[in-house]
Every structure is written in structure tokens, then in C-alpha cells.
Design a protein around this motif. Structure first.
Motif, PDB file in Angstrom:
ATOM      1  N   PRO A  96      14.430  33.626  54.798  1.00 17.58           N
ATOM      2  CA  PRO A  96      13.631  32.568  55.478  1.00 17.58           C
ATOM      3  C   PRO A  96      13.528  32.585  56.924  1.00 17.58           C
ATOM      4  N   LYS A  97      14.603  32.812  57.647  1.00 18.99           N
ATOM      5  CA  LYS A  97      14.562  32.993  58.962  1.00 18.99           C
ATOM      6  C   LYS A  97      13.483  34.188  59.436  1.00 18.99           C
ATOM      7  N   LEU A  98      13.739  35.426  58.779  1.00 18.56           N
ATOM      8  CA  LEU A  98      12.627  36.308  59.006  1.00 18.56           C
ATOM      9  C   LEU A  98      11.205  36.254  58.872  1.00 18.56           C
ATOM     10  N   LEU A  99      10.808  35.260  57.935  1.00 14.41           N
ATOM     11  CA  LEU A  99       9.733  34.600  57.567  1.00 14.41           C
ATOM     12  C   LEU A  99       9.157  33.688  58.692  1.00 14.41           C
ATOM     13  N   ALA A 100      10.114  32.966  59.295  1.00  7.13           N
ATOM     14  CA  ALA A 100       9.932  31.938  60.078  1.00  7.13           C
ATOM     15  C   ALA A 100       9.568  32.797  61.589  1.00  7.13           C
ATOM     16  N   THR A 101      10.427  33.895  61.710  1.00  7.29           N
ATOM     17  CA  THR A 101      10.156  34.409  62.946  1.00  7.29           C
ATOM     18  C   THR A 101       8.973  35.014  63.155  1.00  7.29           C
ATOM     19  N   VAL A 102       8.244  35.546  61.988  1.00  7.87           N
ATOM     20  CA  VAL A 102       6.810  36.305  61.908  1.00  7.87           C
ATOM     21  C   VAL A 102       5.996  35.122  62.220  1.00  7.87           C
ATOM     22  N   LEU A 139       5.657  34.291  65.973  1.00 13.82           N
ATOM     23  CA  LEU A 139       4.980  35.481  66.548  1.00 13.82           C
ATOM     24  C   LEU A 139       3.304  35.082  66.448  1.00 13.82           C
ATOM     25  N   GLY A 140       2.741  34.239  65.746  1.00 14.38           N
ATOM     26  CA  GLY A 140       1.790  33.894  65.392  1.00 14.38           C
ATOM     27  C   GLY A 140       0.990  34.541  64.431  1.00 14.38           C
ATOM     28  N   PHE A 141       1.777  34.761  63.405  1.00 10.51           N
ATOM     29  CA  PHE A 141       0.910  35.563  62.186  1.00 10.51           C
ATOM     30  C   PHE A 141       1.281  34.767  60.843  1.00 10.51           C
ATOM     31  N   ASP A 142       0.372  34.665  60.168  1.00  3.61           N
ATOM     32  CA  ASP A 142       0.550  34.354  58.820  1.00  3.61           C
ATOM     33  C   ASP A 142       1.230  35.532  57.868  1.00  3.61           C
ATOM     34  N   VAL A 143       2.058  35.055  56.989  1.00  6.10           N
ATOM     35  CA  VAL A 143       2.675  35.977  55.983  1.00  6.10           C
ATOM     36  C   VAL A 143       1.870  35.657  54.979  1.00  6.10           C
ATOM     37  N   VAL A 144       0.905  36.804  54.553  1.00  2.00           N
ATOM     38  CA  VAL A 144      -0.081  36.878  53.426  1.00  2.00           C
ATOM     39  C   VAL A 144       0.440  37.381  52.063  1.00  2.00           C
ATOM     40  N   GLU A 145       1.515  38.090  52.194  1.00  2.00           N
ATOM     41  CA  GLU A 145       2.180  38.665  51.030  1.00  2.00           C
ATOM     42  C   GLU A 145       3.326  39.106  51.208  1.00  2.00           C
ATOM     43  N   MET A 146       4.170  39.429  50.213  1.00  2.00           N
ATOM     44  CA  MET A 146       5.543  40.155  50.471  1.00  2.00           C
ATOM     45  C   MET A 146       5.848  40.877  49.150  1.00  2.00           C
ATOM     46  N   VAL A 147       6.603  41.818  48.974  1.00  2.00           N
ATOM     47  CA  VAL A 147       7.143  42.444  48.012  1.00  2.00           C
ATOM     48  C   VAL A 147       8.695  42.872  48.411  1.00  2.00           C
ATOM     49  N   LEU A 148       9.309  42.615  47.574  1.00  2.00           N
ATOM     50  CA  LEU A 148      10.912  42.819  47.898  1.00  2.00           C
ATOM     51  C   LEU A 148      11.538  43.648  47.226  1.00  2.00           C
ATOM     52  N   ALA A 149      12.566  44.261  47.684  1.00  2.00           N
ATOM     53  CA  ALA A 149      13.278  45.561  46.775  1.00  2.00           C
ATOM     54  C   ALA A 149      14.363  44.622  46.078  1.00  2.00           C
ATOM     55  N   ASP A 150      14.871  44.991  44.854  1.00  2.00           N
ATOM     56  CA  ASP A 150      16.016  44.571  44.303  1.00  2.00           C
ATOM     57  C   ASP A 150      17.099  45.476  44.359  1.00  2.00           C
ATOM     58  N   GLN A 151      18.311  45.258  43.693  1.00  5.94           N
ATOM     59  CA  GLN A 151      19.424  46.046  43.940  1.00  5.94           C
ATOM     60  C   GLN A 151      19.162  47.283  43.204  1.00  5.94           C
ATOM     61  N   ASP A 152      18.453  47.299  42.037  1.00 10.66           N
ATOM     62  CA  ASP A 152      18.187  48.928  41.566  1.00 10.66           C
ATOM     63  C   ASP A 152      17.215  49.702  42.618  1.00 10.66           C
ATOM     64  N   CYS A 153      16.515  49.033  43.230  1.00  5.22           N
ATOM     65  CA  CYS A 153      15.626  49.555  44.312  1.00  5.22           C
ATOM     66  C   CYS A 153      16.569  50.304  45.364  1.00  5.22           C
ATOM     67  N   TRP A 154      17.473  49.295  45.587  1.00  7.10           N
ATOM     68  CA  TRP A 154      18.640  50.005  46.767  1.00  7.10           C
ATOM     69  C   TRP A 154      19.315  51.210  46.212  1.00  7.10           C
ATOM     70  N   ASP A 155      19.541  51.106  44.698  1.00  4.11           N
ATOM     71  CA  ASP A 155      20.218  52.168  43.953  1.00  4.11           C
ATOM     72  C   ASP A 155      19.553  53.423  44.325  1.00  4.11           C
ATOM     73  N   ARG A 156      18.188  53.442  44.165  1.00  2.00           N
ATOM     74  CA  ARG A 156      17.345  54.744  44.206  1.00  2.00           C
ATOM     75  C   ARG A 156      17.406  55.224  45.364  1.00  2.00           C
ATOM     76  N   TYR A 157      17.466  54.402  46.398  1.00  2.00           N
ATOM     77  CA  TYR A 157      17.431  54.912  47.940  1.00  2.00           C
ATOM     78  C   TYR A 157      18.922  55.332  48.193  1.00  2.00           C
ATOM     79  N   GLU A 158      19.985  54.685  47.846  1.00  2.00           N
ATOM     80  CA  GLU A 158      21.480  55.098  48.539  1.00  2.00           C
ATOM     81  C   GLU A 158      21.911  55.772  47.100  1.00  2.00           C
TER      82      GLU A 158
END
Ligand code: SAH
Length: 248
Positions: free
Chosen positions: A168-174, A177-196
Motif C-alpha cells: 500500500p505504501k509503494l502504491l501511495a508513493t507512486v 509522484l503524480g502518477f496513476d497506477v493503472v495496472e499491476m501484476v504481482l509475483a507470488d511465492q512460486d514465482c520467487w522459487d522460480r527466480y531463487e
């Protein structure tokens, strides 16, 4: 010019150098409703998977800039493999200060916001290449749960809790800065596993092939400690997402 060699070793087999999967990049491309011919700039483009698959699936054109010689080479090979080498180009260079000659429809920095000195600076840098009504993409970690102690933040490889925000703070910060957040796609823990977790087999194989390298001890130490550290800290406390922004 290159990034520290350890990353070129541990992530040599990664197509995506972030806790994102091919499915998540496809979801993001679809969510952005990309029109064929849309031009996309990608600072810190890694091995080029986002640009190459979006060129194949959504007909975009793109430019990627990355400081890793290995990843830039892999990006060019991937473009050839997917038959999109005439749509995307990859430049091996420092992306700090990089601005395109013409304006682009989408300007992205996915998991490399240090290039602009943080989120605000990176948004400013990307804005210089962006057409009016264009979309900025920022890929960034956040705290999935706020670490209760500084030691836990350090276990996540943060210098301190204040390095990252909650979602929530990250979205508020953006927004601030004068921007609308118009979309977001979030990683889940399985995604983290694919990276780490994907680094572990790469490290194990590299150790077998490089018993006498100057980084052998460092890689051995990482392979021995990373699974437990990752499961204790990063997997529990860190989130990651790509946020699509438009200037208000
Ligand atoms: N966006 C890519 C890669 C993210 S990892 C993906 O999602 O797969 C961060 C990338 O930033 C790495 O590829 C690294 O080589 C690159 N990088 C780090 N510092 C850089 C700089 N100053 N200029 C350009 N690229 C940089």
C-alpha cells in the motif's frame, strides 16, 4: 563494462532475472492491452524475455539496454530463436541516462531501479523517452510482511527495513509522484522459487565444471546457505510486482 561476475554465474540459465514467470509476463502484456507496433523501451532488459515474447505475442517493437554482456548476448539469441530479431534490438550499455531518440509507448525498468537512483529517479528517466499518455512500467520489491526486526530485513539482503515499502505504501508513493497506477501484476511465492531456487542447480553444475575458479568458494558457500536463508527470509517477507503508471 559488465555487472559483477557472480550474477553472470548464478543467473546464467535464467531467462527472467526476477521473481516473475513467463505466465506473469504474458498476463502483464495482456493487461496492458498492447497494440501491434507499440514501441517499448526496457532499461535493464536482462536476457530480453519480456521484449522478445511481447514482440512474438503482441507485435510490439522494442529496445533493451543492459550492462551484462552475457545477458545482452542471450537476449539477441532469444530474439532470433523466437523470430523477432527484426522487431527488437538489444544494446549492451549502461542504461543510466539512456533516452530514446523517438518517443515510446511503454517505458520500462523491471527490477533495476537503481539505474535511475531509485523509483522516483527512474520514473523521471523513463518519462524522458515516453510519449504523452504512454505507460511506465516499474518492477520493484516490497515488503509482503513488514519485518519485525532489522535482522530479518538483513536476512532478506536489505540494508534496513526502510529500504523497501509495504505494497500500500509503494502504491501511495507512486501516487504522490503524480502518477496513476493503472495496472499491476504481482509475483507470488512460486514465482520467487522460480527466480531463487533456479539458481541452485545452476550453481551446483557450475561448481562441478569450475572446481578451481576464483569464485568457487563463494559459489559453494552460497549454494550451502541459500536454500535455508531464502526459505526463512525472502520467501516469507518479500513481495515483488510490476506496476503500470500514467502521469496524471
Ligand atoms: N528486466 C530483466 C532483468 C532484471 S535483473 C528481467 O526481468 O529479466 C537486473 C538487470 O539490470 C540485469 O540484467 C543487470 O545486468 C542489469 N543492470 C544492472 N545495472 C545496470 C545498468 N547500470 N545499466 C543497464 N543494466 C543494468
Amino acid at each position: 563494462m559488465d555487472i559483477p561476475r557472480i550474477f553472470n554465474i548464478t543467473e546464467s540459465a535464467h531467462r527472467i532475472h526476477n521473481p516473475f514467470t513467463p505466465e506473469k509476463f504474458a498476463t502483464l502484456g495482456e493487461a496492458l492491452r498492447l497494440e501491434p507496433g507499440t514501441s517499448v523501451l526496457d532499461l535493464g532488459s536482462g536476457s530480453g524475455e519480456m521484449l522478445c515474447t511481447w514482440a512474438r505475442d503482441y507485435g510490439i517493437t522494442g529496445t533493451g539496454v543492459d550492462r551484462s554482456q552475457l545477458f545482452s548476448k542471450q537476449a539477441k539469441l532469444r530474439a532470433e530463436e523466437l523470430g523477432v530479431a527484426d522487431q527488437v534490438q538489444f544494446i549492451h550499455d549502461d542504461a543510466a541516462g539512456f533516452v530514446t531518440e523517438g518517443k515510446v509507448g511503454v517505458a520500462a525498468c523491471v527490477g533495476a531501479t537503481w539505474i535511475g537512483g531509485g523509483i522516483a529517479g527512474t520514473i523521471e528517466l523513463l518519462s524522458e523517452s515516453l510519449s504523452t499518455d504512454g505507460i511506465i512500467l516499474i518492477g520493484e520489491p516490497y515488503w509482503r510482511q513488514l519485518p519485525p526486526t532489522e535482522d530479518i530485513a538483513k536476512g532478506c539482503f536489505a540494508n534496513s527495513i526502510s529500504d523497501y515499502l509495504t505494497l500500500p505504501k509503494l502504491l501511495a508513493t507512486v501516487g504522490d509522484l503524480g502518477f496513476d497506477v493503472v495496472e499491476m501484476v504481482l509475483a507470488d511465492q512460486d514465482c520467487w522459487d522460480r527466480y531463487e531456487a533456479a539458481k541452485w542447480l545452476t550453481m551446483r553444475r557450475w561448481l562441478e565444471e569450475n572446481p578451481d575458479d576464483e569464485l568457487t568458494n563463494e559459489v559453494r558457500e552460497q549454494l550451502s546457505s541459500e536454500p535455508e536463508r531464502y526459505a526463512t527470509y525472502t520467501r516469507e517477507y518479500m513481495g515483488w510486482g510490476v506496476f503500470a503508471l500514467m502521469a496524471r
